[in-house]
Design a protein around this motif. Structure first.
Motif, PDB file in Angstrom:
ATOM      1  N   THR A 111       0.812  -1.213   0.000  1.00 44.69           N
ATOM      2  CA  THR A 111       0.000   0.000   0.000  1.00 44.69           C
ATOM      3  C   THR A 111       0.849   1.268   0.000  1.00 44.69           C
ATOM      4  O   THR A 111       0.411   2.296  -0.522  1.00 44.69           O
ATOM      5  CB  THR A 111      -0.963   0.031   1.202  1.00 44.69           C
ATOM      6  OG1 THR A 111      -0.230  -0.140   2.419  1.00 44.69           O
ATOM      7  CG2 THR A 111      -2.017  -1.052   1.081  1.00 44.69           C
ATOM      8  N   SER A 152     -10.734   7.862   3.250  1.00 41.78           N
ATOM      9  CA  SER A 152     -10.363   6.818   4.214  1.00 41.78           C
ATOM     10  C   SER A 152      -9.607   7.463   5.363  1.00 41.78           C
ATOM     11  O   SER A 152      -8.581   6.980   5.832  1.00 41.78           O
ATOM     12  CB  SER A 152      -9.530   5.727   3.542  1.00 41.78           C
ATOM     13  OG  SER A 152     -10.344   4.890   2.739  1.00 41.78           O
ATOM     14  N   HIS A 157      -7.405   8.613  13.927  1.00 40.04           N
ATOM     15  CA  HIS A 157      -6.339   7.891  13.236  1.00 40.04           C
ATOM     16  C   HIS A 157      -5.145   8.811  13.025  1.00 40.04           C
ATOM     17  O   HIS A 157      -5.293  10.015  12.807  1.00 40.04           O
ATOM     18  CB  HIS A 157      -6.842   7.364  11.895  1.00 40.04           C
ATOM     19  CG  HIS A 157      -5.981   6.289  11.310  1.00 40.04           C
ATOM     20  ND1 HIS A 157      -4.807   6.554  10.645  1.00 40.04           N
ATOM     21  CD2 HIS A 157      -6.115   4.934  11.297  1.00 40.04           C
ATOM     22  CE1 HIS A 157      -4.258   5.418  10.246  1.00 40.04           C
ATOM     23  NE2 HIS A 157      -5.038   4.420  10.628  1.00 40.04           N
ATOM     24  N   ILE A 170      -3.194   3.179   4.142  1.00 40.75           N
ATOM     25  CA  ILE A 170      -3.776   2.784   5.418  1.00 40.75           C
ATOM     26  C   ILE A 170      -3.943   1.269   5.399  1.00 40.75           C
ATOM     27  O   ILE A 170      -4.482   0.706   4.445  1.00 40.75           O
ATOM     28  CB  ILE A 170      -5.113   3.507   5.696  1.00 40.75           C
ATOM     29  CG1 ILE A 170      -5.736   3.023   7.014  1.00 40.75           C
ATOM     30  CG2 ILE A 170      -6.080   3.368   4.544  1.00 40.75           C
ATOM     31  CD1 ILE A 170      -6.910   3.868   7.470  1.00 40.75           C
ATOM     32  N   GLU A 171      -3.453   0.619   6.442  1.00 36.44           N
ATOM     33  CA  GLU A 171      -3.493  -0.845   6.530  1.00 36.44           C
ATOM     34  C   GLU A 171      -4.551  -1.332   7.519  1.00 36.44           C
ATOM     35  O   GLU A 171      -4.859  -2.518   7.557  1.00 36.44           O
ATOM     36  CB  GLU A 171      -2.121  -1.373   6.966  1.00 36.44           C
ATOM     37  CG  GLU A 171      -1.007  -1.162   5.956  1.00 36.44           C
ATOM     38  CD  GLU A 171      -0.954  -2.274   4.921  1.00 36.44           C
ATOM     39  OE1 GLU A 171      -1.614  -3.293   5.129  1.00 36.44           O
ATOM     40  OE2 GLU A 171      -0.252  -2.106   3.905  1.00 36.44           O
ATOM     41  N   ASP A 172      -5.080  -0.411   8.321  1.00 44.01           N
ATOM     42  CA  ASP A 172      -5.950  -0.827   9.427  1.00 44.01           C
ATOM     43  C   ASP A 172      -7.279  -0.079   9.417  1.00 44.01           C
ATOM     44  O   ASP A 172      -7.762   0.361  10.450  1.00 44.01           O
ATOM     45  CB  ASP A 172      -5.238  -0.615  10.764  1.00 44.01           C
ATOM     46  CG  ASP A 172      -4.785   0.838  10.967  1.00 44.01           C
ATOM     47  OD1 ASP A 172      -4.869   1.638  10.016  1.00 44.01           O
ATOM     48  OD2 ASP A 172      -4.357   1.168  12.091  1.00 44.01           O
ATOM     49  N   SER A 173      -7.865   0.073   8.245  1.00 43.93           N
ATOM     50  CA  SER A 173      -9.162   0.729   8.167  1.00 43.93           C
ATOM     51  C   SER A 173     -10.173  -0.018   9.035  1.00 43.93           C
ATOM     52  O   SER A 173     -10.323  -1.231   8.912  1.00 43.93           O
ATOM     53  CB  SER A 173      -9.656   0.760   6.719  1.00 43.93           C
ATOM     54  OG  SER A 173     -11.032   1.083   6.678  1.00 43.93           O
ATOM     55  N   PRO A 174     -10.897   0.693   9.908  1.00 37.72           N
ATOM     56  CA  PRO A 174     -11.915   0.024  10.716  1.00 37.72           C
ATOM     57  C   PRO A 174     -13.108  -0.442   9.895  1.00 37.72           C
ATOM     58  O   PRO A 174     -13.920  -1.229  10.362  1.00 37.72           O
ATOM     59  CB  PRO A 174     -12.324   1.101  11.731  1.00 37.72           C
ATOM     60  CG  PRO A 174     -11.939   2.387  11.104  1.00 37.72           C
ATOM     61  CD  PRO A 174     -10.741   2.109  10.265  1.00 37.72           C
ATOM     62  N   PRO A 176     -14.067  -2.464   6.449  1.00 38.20           N
ATOM     63  CA  PRO A 176     -13.446  -3.314   5.431  1.00 38.20           C
ATOM     64  C   PRO A 176     -13.676  -2.760   4.023  1.00 38.20           C
ATOM     65  O   PRO A 176     -14.669  -2.067   3.788  1.00 38.20           O
ATOM     66  CB  PRO A 176     -14.169  -4.660   5.629  1.00 38.20           C
ATOM     67  CG  PRO A 176     -15.482  -4.302   6.255  1.00 38.20           C
ATOM     68  CD  PRO A 176     -15.213  -3.103   7.117  1.00 38.20           C
ATOM     69  N   PRO A 178      -9.555  -3.484   4.860  1.00 38.48           N
ATOM     70  CA  PRO A 178      -8.670  -2.685   5.712  1.00 38.48           C
ATOM     71  C   PRO A 178      -7.542  -1.978   4.974  1.00 38.48           C
ATOM     72  O   PRO A 178      -7.036  -0.968   5.461  1.00 38.48           O
ATOM     73  CB  PRO A 178      -8.111  -3.732   6.689  1.00 38.48           C
ATOM     74  CG  PRO A 178      -8.167  -5.021   5.929  1.00 38.48           C
ATOM     75  CD  PRO A 178      -9.410  -4.934   5.097  1.00 38.48           C
ATOM     76  N   ARG A 179      -7.141  -2.476   3.798  1.00 36.52           N
ATOM     77  CA  ARG A 179      -5.987  -1.921   3.086  1.00 36.52           C
ATOM     78  C   ARG A 179      -6.452  -0.954   2.001  1.00 36.52           C
ATOM     79  O   ARG A 179      -7.181  -1.335   1.083  1.00 36.52           O
ATOM     80  CB  ARG A 179      -5.140  -3.055   2.504  1.00 36.52           C
ATOM     81  CG  ARG A 179      -4.659  -4.046   3.561  1.00 36.52           C
ATOM     82  CD  ARG A 179      -3.923  -5.229   2.966  1.00 36.52           C
ATOM     83  NE  ARG A 179      -2.705  -4.804   2.285  1.00 36.52           N
ATOM     84  CZ  ARG A 179      -2.563  -4.758   0.966  1.00 36.52           C
ATOM     85  NH1 ARG A 179      -3.563  -5.110   0.174  1.00 36.52           N
ATOM     86  NH2 ARG A 179      -1.432  -4.369   0.434  1.00 36.52           N
TER      87      ARG A 179
END
Length: 252
Positions: A111, A152, A157, A170-174, A176, A178-179
């Motif tokens: 990402t 996003s 954050h 962003i790898e940890d999106s709350p 889905p 997440p990436r």
């Protein structure tokens, strides 16, 4: 201070949104010879399409289209914002394909690289001939989630503090998947015209929070604060039912 327009019917909302974008397009082309726009996903591409695809006066060949955020998925995936826009808008209007900027599918597994490559597209369009610290989109079209996120950019954050990069991963999106990659808050709020679109009962509570309690620091609230009178909200009466934020009559 942002402007709030509320409409009884969703089709009237879409028509008004179309008029707003057409005016921005016309004025931008007159002033700068092109129209740069960033789209969000969800229902927004179809709402925009409903208001503009039949208009033969639009100079589509001068449009340059980016995405306010995108999921790290193939372009034909159901989660792809590009696919939503392709189905609803791009397939119906003659925007030159080399002026529609999708993510590079060769970098879906990284990402950071995905964001860096996308940022290079922005550099080519906005800074090819001169030094530009922040790209100034002619129009930024945004949605708002029930938690107040936009693009996003999510509440609390660390990406909300990013003020150098134009595009961030962003790898940890709350939410889905997440990436993802996203335009940063600095870029979003630097646009000449910023429009939020929200419709339906599910948006009632968040509109109250974003419009009436901006000190909570929600991403959409931050866009309101930083964008000021460049921010316009297009909502339906169902979404705005609980807010006491002053509504204006739409005239264009």
């Amino acid at each position: 201070m942002p402007t709030l327009y509320s409409f009884k019917q969703k089709d009237v909302l879409c028509s008004a949104l179309g008029k707003y974008v057409k005016r921005a397009s016309r004025e931008s082309i007159k002033a700068r010879g092109r129209f740069t726009i960033a789209l969000s996903g969800g229902s927004l591409p179809s709402q925009l399409a409903q208001g503009i695809v039949e208009d033969e006066s639009i100079e589509w060949d001068k449009w340059f289209v980016f995405f306010a955020d995108e999921r790290a998925v193939p372009l034909n995936d159901h989660d792809s914002n590009y696919r939503l826009a392709e189905d609803a808008l791009f397939s119906k209007v003659p925007i030159p394909r080399d002026q529609i900027f999708a993510i590079d599918q060769n970098f879906l597994n990284d990402t950071q690289e995905l964001a860096d490559v996308y940022e290079k597209d922005l550099v080519r369009v906005f800074a090819a001939k001169e030094t530009v610290k922040i790209p100034a989109f002619d129009c930024m079209l945004l949605g708002v989630g029930p938690d107040g996120h936009t693009c996003s950019l999510f509440p609390n954050h660390e990406l909300l503090r990013e003020n150098i990069a134009w595009v961030s991963p962003i790898e940890d999106s709350p939410k889905p998947p997440p990436r993802r990659i996203t335009l940063t808050l600095t870029v979003v709020t630097h646009a000449h015209n910023i429009a939020f679109v929200a419709a339906g009962q599910s948006k009632q509570d968040i509109l109250v929070k974003v419009l009436e309690t901006p000190d909570e620091g929600l991403p959409a609230s931050l866009v309101n604060q930083m964008g000021g009178d460049r921010v316009t909200w297009f909502v339906d009466d169902e979404a705005s039912k609980l807010t006491v934020f002053p509504k204006k009559e739409f005239k264009l």
